[in-house]
Design a protein around this motif. Structure first.
Motif, PDB file in Angstrom:
ATOM      1  N   TYR A 190      -2.646   2.858   1.105  1.00 14.84           N
ATOM      2  CA  TYR A 190      -1.485   3.020   1.980  1.00 14.84           C
ATOM      3  C   TYR A 190      -1.516   2.003   3.122  1.00 14.84           C
ATOM      4  O   TYR A 190      -0.480   1.445   3.505  1.00 14.84           O
ATOM      5  CB  TYR A 190      -1.434   4.443   2.539  1.00 14.84           C
ATOM      6  N   TRP A 191      -2.705   1.796   3.677  1.00 20.90           N
ATOM      7  CA  TRP A 191      -2.846   0.822   4.764  1.00 20.90           C
ATOM      8  C   TRP A 191      -2.517  -0.588   4.284  1.00 20.90           C
ATOM      9  O   TRP A 191      -1.818  -1.344   4.977  1.00 20.90           O
ATOM     10  CB  TRP A 191      -4.271   0.881   5.307  1.00 20.90           C
TER      11      TRP A 191
ATOM     12  N   LYS B 172       1.224  -0.952   3.757  1.00 19.41           N
ATOM     13  CA  LYS B 172       1.971  -0.953   5.009  1.00 19.41           C
ATOM     14  C   LYS B 172       1.761  -2.247   5.800  1.00 19.41           C
ATOM     15  O   LYS B 172       2.716  -2.823   6.347  1.00 19.41           O
ATOM     16  CB  LYS B 172       1.537   0.249   5.860  1.00 19.41           C
ATOM     17  N   LYS B 173       0.512  -2.729   5.868  1.00 21.27           N
ATOM     18  CA  LYS B 173       0.194  -3.889   6.697  1.00 21.27           C
ATOM     19  C   LYS B 173       0.530  -5.218   6.022  1.00 21.27           C
ATOM     20  O   LYS B 173       0.938  -6.176   6.691  1.00 21.27           O
ATOM     21  CB  LYS B 173      -1.297  -3.872   7.071  1.00 21.27           C
TER      22      LYS B 173
END
Length: 366
Positions: free
Chosen positions: A48-49, A52-53
């Motif tokens: 997820y990180w 997102k990033k």
């Protein structure tokens, strides 16, 4: 009324029998699939990180998450096999030394008990040789079975990648069977179960890392042979509650006895191992893993026994977190709340882990 009650009981028994039969006969598929789901839950926050990033797509992020597990477990497996080979070779070369040490122990036992060396030799020497030969055979069997282990690991990685890739699809599929008014609650249950799985696995990983560091200091201080193998095995086996820590603590003591430790060293080493085990069980686990995944000790033992009966060694590892997730489902399912309560470990202040209690007490003083 009595007929309906009997009919309902029969349905429950039939369902339970079919469920156990399915788990037992479907172990070939269910075991790697369950490992894949738990590994996916472990790397999901990282994925997820990344998405997102960096804005990368789901296929690439799923591949990176799978690669992360492959590298981590691959490194552990490589070092474990390497250390196991060194241990096997050492056992073969140290037969005479081990037997010589045991004969010294026999002499001391003869002085204390009056049991003659001839009688001791008759009872012990053959059994010790048999034990050493059995150890060689067992370890050789483990090394031979590494190929099958690697193939199963590759299957888990493939399933893990597919689970990560289709994670949204699985959730939408489940929602199709849920009434609209209960979908929001179901999503909360899924999120909570996912959180419990992640917290259990990540917490266990942290506890095992700290335990390995403590073992490294202790084993190095006593100049224990095969430190690498004992640390790897001792840290990994603790993933099995109760049984794992006992084996993890007993094995190094046996190594110190077999490879010639003095009585004073053995006693002090045993005391320090017990202290490390207490730190792991009563300090590290409550602080790092927390109370969210806490279960009744009775049902932890039952989960281990049932898992071993149905899925063998893999069941020892998988059934405890499975029971934790089932508790979440039972807590949010009407009519099954008492079962969730029974699975839990309700104690005064159990909602608050040790670190939270310390912070609260410090806050009061300030």
């Amino acid at each position: 009324m009595r007929f309906k009650s009997l009919r309902k009981s029969n349905q429950v028994f039939i369902f339970a029998a079919l469920l156990f039969a399915g788990l037992y006969y479907g172990a070939g598929l269910l075991v790697p699939l369950t490992f894949a789901v738990f590994f996916a839950a472990l790397v999901l926050p990282v994925i997820y990180w990344l998405e997102k990033k960096t804005g990368i797509g789901k296929p690439f992020s799923s591949f990176l998450g799978t690669l992360l597990i492959f590298i981590g477990i691959g490194i552990l497996l490589f070092f474990f096999v390497q250390q196991l080979g060194v241990f096997l070779q050492d056992i073969i070369e140290s037969k005479d030394q081990i037997i010589s040490y045991l004969r010294k122990v026999q002499l001391k036992a003869a002085d204390v008990t009056g049991f003659s060396l001839q009688e001791q030799n008759k009872l012990l020497e053959e059994s010790i040789m048999e034990l050493l030969n059995m150890t060689q055979t067992y370890v050789s069997g483990i090394l031979t079975g590494i190929t099958g282990l690697v193939l199963n690991f590759l299957l888990v990685l493939i399933l893990m990648f597919l689970v990560l890739l289709n994670r949204d699809k699985f959730e939408k599929f489940l929602m199709m069977y849920i009434k609209p008014e209960r979908q929001e609650e179901t999503k909360e249950v899924i999120q909570e179960a996912r959180k419990v799985a992640y917290k259990y696995l990540w917490g266990r990983l942290q506890v095992m890392t700290i335990l390995a560091a403590l073992y490294l200091v202790l084993f190095t201080a006593y100049d224990l042979r095969h430190t690498g193998l004992l640390i790897l095995f001792g840290a990994l086996i603790t993933i099995i509650p109760y049984i794992g820590p006992f084996i993890s603590g007993t094995l190094p003591i046996l190594f110190l006895i077999i490879f010639g430790g003095t009585v004073e060293e053995i006693i002090s080493f045993t005391i320090l191992i017990a202290i490390v085990q207490l730190i792991e069980s009563y300090v590290l686990e409550p602080i790092i893993i927390g109370s969210e995944v806490e279960q009744s000790p009775l049902f932890i033992i039952l989960a281990i026994i049932l898992g071993g009966m149905l899925w063998g060694p893999a069941g020892f590892i998988l059934f405890v977190p499975i029971f934790s997730m089932l508790k979440i489902v039972f807590d949010h399912t009407k009519g099954l709340e008492p079962v969730g309560y029974l699975l839990g470990n309700e104690r005064p202040g159990s909602k608050e882990n040790l670190m939270e209690k310390i912070k609260r007490k410090i806050g009061r003083k300030n």
